[in-house]
Each structure stands twice: as structure tokens, then as C-alpha cells.
Design an enzyme around this catalytic site. Structure first.
Site, PDB file in Angstrom:
ATOM      1  N   GLU A 293     -37.648  26.125  58.269  1.00 55.87           N
ATOM      2  CA  GLU A 293     -38.943  25.703  57.766  1.00 55.87           C
ATOM      3  C   GLU A 293     -38.902  25.549  56.255  1.00 55.87           C
ATOM      4  O   GLU A 293     -39.462  24.629  55.698  1.00 55.87           O
ATOM      5  CB  GLU A 293     -39.854  26.861  58.159  1.00 55.87           C
ATOM      6  CG  GLU A 293     -41.245  26.707  58.086  1.00 55.87           C
ATOM      7  CD  GLU A 293     -41.845  27.932  58.784  1.00 55.87           C
ATOM      8  OE1 GLU A 293     -41.932  27.928  60.013  1.00 55.87           O
ATOM      9  OE2 GLU A 293     -42.217  28.873  58.100  1.00 55.87           O
ATOM     10  N   ILE A 363     -44.114  43.248  60.794  1.00 54.53           N
ATOM     11  CA  ILE A 363     -44.862  44.434  60.340  1.00 54.53           C
ATOM     12  C   ILE A 363     -44.410  45.621  61.185  1.00 54.53           C
ATOM     13  O   ILE A 363     -44.064  46.671  60.665  1.00 54.53           O
ATOM     14  CB  ILE A 363     -46.386  44.224  60.540  1.00 54.53           C
ATOM     15  CG1 ILE A 363     -46.896  43.004  59.758  1.00 54.53           C
ATOM     16  CG2 ILE A 363     -47.165  45.489  60.239  1.00 54.53           C
ATOM     17  CD1 ILE A 363     -47.330  43.258  58.365  1.00 54.53           C
ATOM     18  N   ASN A 383     -50.360  38.006  56.190  1.00 50.24           N
ATOM     19  CA  ASN A 383     -50.194  36.595  55.814  1.00 50.24           C
ATOM     20  C   ASN A 383     -50.638  35.673  56.941  1.00 50.24           C
ATOM     21  O   ASN A 383     -51.503  34.840  56.771  1.00 50.24           O
ATOM     22  CB  ASN A 383     -48.729  36.296  55.485  1.00 50.24           C
ATOM     23  CG  ASN A 383     -48.231  37.149  54.328  1.00 50.24           C
ATOM     24  OD1 ASN A 383     -48.971  37.443  53.401  1.00 50.24           O
ATOM     25  ND2 ASN A 383     -46.978  37.560  54.400  1.00 50.24           N
ATOM     26  N   GLY A 387     -44.466  30.184  60.859  1.00 49.46           N
ATOM     27  CA  GLY A 387     -43.609  29.507  61.830  1.00 49.46           C
ATOM     28  C   GLY A 387     -42.864  30.479  62.718  1.00 49.46           C
ATOM     29  O   GLY A 387     -42.035  30.073  63.538  1.00 49.46           O
TER      30      GLY A 387
END
Ligand code: 0RQ
Length: 504
Positions: A293, A363, A383, A387
Site C-alpha cells: 500500500e 493493538i 487509527n 489496508g
């Protein structure tokens, strides 16, 4: 005036950012270009934020709904969030001010797989798009746009918006021209053809974004750099995690499960993925490829060293030093880098066909391998999924990486039950912390639990996790995926109440 605007009609639309911002009414839906701090408009959002602030001071309601490619930068997300100028935002963000406003309930945020975001807009799920605001390296004679350091959702936003505002940025290198690949064959169902990418470097479209020049209401000239943060130096934990992943890949090669030059790599952003790229640089691997990405510093180093032959992405995510290097060397780098729309860079069909090796941060993971990438203690947005889902679900081998603890050991990254699930146990194949690697392929839930606790949990939390698992196994009526629902979130509750997941 810059000589980067070759179209006479659009030269006539040049105006200041303040004049362009004045064209945007309250309630407008705006598709901003920009992806991970690259290629976002830089002057219009600041001018719009000033206009919104003045309106609020005059007692008027004024917000806009902001669509982007992914995260942007303080000059876009930061300034609009600061003045409470966004009513709604999608599909990914990482700005501290915006994050705060999302979590205090001021701004509504829809966290979407990046490959889905263009489709949502194109099919009208999100309502009309009033404006597209995108950055250009230059505007060609026929009014087409040469994109800058990201492509993101620009094609869809330009196609769908009623009005277009273009920032022509002369900080961006003219030599970027030829690096982009915009496929115009992507249609809505039932008319979708196969995406003709069989190798990461295949070019299947145009080097330009085409648009109806009649939609352009303003052109703004800028000379502002992309704003990306430098990477932190690689620490011991990141180096250890990278080492486990590369040993694992070597073992796959040895067992004939992938070729010597591996398969196309996808790499998330952050310290650990950067350490993986550094590990690849120091390895004797050659002829690597990447279908990912974002292009990070480490990939530029791999290209320079002749180890990475081609990298496909939708944007750069480079430190200031490397962004400068890219600008200086774009003519060379465009031979090995392809920047595509994000619905193609992240497309499940291509990821599955190429057999991409994904590696993303997390996380937390639970003892069965469900992964939370987005919500701290199940409620606080960090966040977004970005992707990570596009790649994880479709990768040949999907890996998640994280230090085994966060916040000086007060948080365990391995928990009994994930407090929010972005990636299910069905999609997660490998979990790695600085403690070790758990290869979960082919394992049943009870086997997974033992392996994750033994290989990945921090020693400070291993006994607690084992105790939970053993008690769940004993008390659970169904033994397939044992849980003790009365205690599944004790770790999280303890953190919220006592500031630590260590149970007293
Ligand atoms: O916070 O900076 O305040 O100390 O999260 O953590 O360990 O530095 O790791 O930068 O790789 O981020 C999942 C957020 C990890 C990221 C996540 C705290 C930790 C620190 C950052 P501080 P690290 P990273 C490609 C793929 C989703 C999108 C994605 C992410 C901060 O990888 O956003 O993968 N992923 N996209 O202290 C509370 C926990 C925590 C925690 C870490 N369990 N509880 N806080 N932190 N674990 C890119 C795109 O899609 C564009």
C-alpha cells in the site's frame, strides 16, 4: 504563474486558497486526495479551516464531511479537526487532534477497508460528492492531472465530484510523471472484468488522471512539502520480531512452500515493518518484489541495493530525508515503482492471485488469534483498519506483529478475548512478538491458545493467561473454543480501573 499548468482553460482558474475555500458551502462533502501523509492538498484545507473558524465565531454552524485516501497530515486532518470543522470523516486517519475529537464524540468516523472506500462513494452509498480536492504535479494540455506522491481514491473522487479544486504543487518532482498507473477498466457490478495484473509491476492503465476540465472551479498553486514523520531508530524488540519473521520465511522456502525470492511483500507502516525491511536489506535475499500500500524508506533502500526489483503501492510514506531523495531520484525510481488507485493496490483479487505475504501491526491478539488493530480497550479508536484487512484476508501468509506489552508493561498485547475484532482467527496465520512466533496454520483453537501463550505472551502475563485458559477449559460447557465469559475482559477491566493489566 507556474509553467506546470499547460491547459489554458485551467490556467484561467488559478486563484488563492482563500478564494477557493470561499466556494465551499457548509455541509459540503469533499473527497480530498492524500494517503499516509503524501499527496494531500495543503493550502485549501488551511484556508477552509480559517473560514470555518470565522463562521463559528459568528455563531454559524459550519462543518464539512471529509473523505480521503487514508491518513493525511496536520495541514488537512489536523487543521480541520482543530476548528471542529468536520462533521464526518472516512476511511482512515492517524492525526492526534482528529483522533481526540473522534474519541470525545465531536466527529463521526467511519472506519472502512481502504479497498472498499472508492466503491462506497462510486455507488452512491455516502451520498453525493460535492467537491474533489486533489494535488497535481502538473496539468497537461488536455486538462489531465499528473498525480503526485499518492493516487489513493483520487480517480473516484474526480469522477464522482460535481466540482473539482486542484492544487498544483511545484515541490513535487516533475519526474514522477510515468510512475502512476490509473486503470479505467474498473466498473460496477455486474460488468467488472478481471483485473489484468499477474505480476506486481504490471502496468494496466494510464499515467494520468483524466477529468472533465469543465468541473474545475479553482486551481491553487503551492510549493509545500509532504509532511511525514521520520521513523524512530530500530529498537531491539523490533529487530527481534523482524528476525523471527525472516527465519520463518526462510523455513517456508526450505520446505518448498515459496520461491527463493519469496512472494510479493506487503508491509504495514511503523517501527517493526521498517525493521523487517532493514532485515531484508541485510539478508542475502535477492529479486524481491512488493505488492503493498505504501512505499517506505526501507523499500527505497532495497531498491537502491538492487534487492527489490519492483514495488507496487498507492502512495509513499517516506521520512523527510527520503521524500527529498525520491524527489531527486524520481526519474530512476519510476522504473521500479508503480503507484495505483488504492482499490487496485489493495484489491483482494490481485492480492490472492499474487500470493502476497502480509505483515501488519496490531493493538492486541487474543489467545485464539483474533486480532484487534483499531480500538484500545474496545472503545478508543487509534487509527483505523486501513489496508490491514484487505491484505490479511487475502494473503498467502498473513502475519501480525507487536511488542508483547505496551505502556511500560502495563498492557499485555496477548489477552484472553480481544476487546474488538478486526481480523478473525480464520484470517490470522502468524503472530509474532519479541518473545517469539506462533504459526497458527492448521491448528485448532485449543492448540492455538497454548501456542500463543507460550510463544508470544510476555513472561509477566503468561501465568495469568494460562490460568484464564485452564479455568475456561474446566468451566466451559463447549470445549471447542473455551471461554469464561464472566472473566474474559478482566485484563481490560483491570487496566481501566487500576492502570495495569496485571491482576492482583
Ligand atoms: O502509543 O505512541 O502513545 O506510545 O499504540 O504502537 O507499538 O508503536 O506500533 O506504530 O505499529 O502501531 C496497531 C496502532 C500499531 C498500527 C497500530 C499503543 C502504543 C503506541 C503505537 P504511544 P506501536 P505501531 C498499512 C496497514 C491498523 C492499520 C494497518 C495500526 C501506539 O499498526 O494503526 O495495519 N494498524 N494498516 O503504546 C493500548 C494496546 C496497545 C497500545 C499499542 N494493546 N493498548 N495502547 N499501543 N498496543 C497502513 C495503512 O493502512 C495506511
Amino acid at each position: 504563474m507556474t509553467d506546470r499548468i499547460a491547459n489554458a482553460q485551467l490556467r484561467g482558474k488559478v486563484m488563492s486558497a482563500d478564494e477557493a475555500a470561499a466556494l465551499i458551502p457548509a455541509g459540503a462533502q469533499i473527497g480530498f486526495g492524500g494517503f499516509t501523509g503524501s499527496g494531500y492538498p495543503k493550502e485549501l484545507p488551511k484556508a477552509l479551516a480559517a473560514r470555518i473558524k470565522a463562521a463559528h465565531e459568528a455563531g454559524e454552524d459550519f462543518t464539512v464531511n471529509a473523505f480521503t485516501g487514508a491518513s493525511t497530515a496536520p495541514e488537512l486532518d489536523g487543521v480541520l479537526a482543530e476548528v471542529d470543522g468536520m462533521g464526518w470523516r472516512m476511511p482512515y486517519q492517524s492525526d492526534p487532534t482528529l483522533r481526540k475529537k473522534i474519541n470525545d464524540g465531536t466527529i463521526r468516523y467511519t472506519d472502512i477497508h481502504l479497498s472498499h472506500s472508492a466503491q462506497l462513494v462510486a455507488e452512491g452509498f455516502c451520498g453525493r460528492l460535492d467537491f474533489a480536492a486533489v494535488e497535481a504535479t502538473r496539468i497537461t494540455e488536455d486538462g489531465s492531472i499528473v498525480p503526485t506522491s499518492s493516487v489513493g481514491n483520487n480517480k473516484t473522487y474526480l469522477d464522482m465530484a460535481e466540482k473539482v479544486i486542484i492544487e498544483v504543487n511545484s515541490w513535487q518532482s516533475l519526474e514522477l510523471e510515468g510512475m502512476h498507473d490509473v486503470w479505467n477498466g474498473y466498473l460496477t457490478p455486474p460488468n467488472r472484468p478481471a483485473i489484468p495484473i499477474t505480476n506486481p509491476g504490471d502496468r494496466i492503465g494510464d499515467a494520468f488522471l483524466t477529468l472533465d476540465p469543465g468541473k474545475v472551479v479553482a486551481v491553487i498553486e503551492t510549493e509545500d512539502p509532504d509532511r511525514n514523520s521520520p521513523f524512530k531508530p530500530i529498537d531491539d524488540d523490533s529487530r527481534a520480531i523482524a528476525g523471527y519473521l525472516l527465519d520463518f520465511y526462510a523455513n517456508e522456502v526450505e520446505h518448498g512452500r515459496m520461491p527463493k525470492n519469496l512472494l510479493p511483500l506487503q508491509s504495514g507502516v511503523g517501527n517493526i515493518p521498517n525493521a523487517v525491511l532493514d532485515g531484508l536489506l541485510k539478508s542475502d535475499l535477492e529479486n524481491l518484489t512488493s505488492y503493498t500500500e505504501v512505499i517506505q524508506d526501507g523499500m527505497v533502500d532495497l531498491i537502491d541495493a538492487g534487492k527489490l526489483t519492483v514495488a507496487s503501492a498507492t502512495a509513499f510514506s517516506l521520512s523527510p530525508e527520503y521524500a527529498h531523495k525520491m524527489n531527486e531520484g524520481a526519474e530512476k525510481y519510476r522504473r521500479s515503482i508503480v503507484l495505483r488507485p488504492q482499490e487496485i493496490s489493495n484489491h483482494p483479487e490481485v492480492i490472492r492471485r499474487l500470493g502476497v505475504l502480509s505483515c501488519n501491526g496490531m493493538i492486541e491478539a487474543d489467545i485464539y488469534g483474533n486480532v484487534n488493530s483499531t480500538h484500545v480497550c474496545g472503545t478508543r479508536m487509534m487509527n483505523g483498519i486501513g489496508g490491514s484487512g484487505d491484505f490479511t484476508r487475502n494473503a498467502y501468509i498473513s502475519a501480525f506483529v507487536s511488542p508483547s506489552t505496551a505502556k511500560n508493561g502495563a498492557i499485555s498485547a496477548i489477552v484472553p478475548m480481544a476487546s474488538h475484532v478486526d481480523h478473525t482467527e480464520h484470517d490470522v496465520m502468524v503472530i509474532i512478538t519479541e518473545q517469539g512466533l506462533a504459526d497458527l496454520r492448521g491448528l485448532a483453537p485449543r492448540q492455538r491458545a497454548r501456542k500463543i501463550i507460550e510463544n508470544c505472551a510476555h513472561p509477566d502475563y503468561r501465568a495469568q493467561l494460562t490460568e484464564y485458559y485452564e479455568a475456561a477449559l474446566a468451566s466451559s460447557k463447549a470445549k471447542h473454543t473455551p471461554h469464561d465469559l464472566a472473566h474474559s475482559f478482566d485484563f481490560h477491566r483491570s487496566f481501566l480501573e487500576n492502570g495495569t493489566m496485571r491482576l492482583s
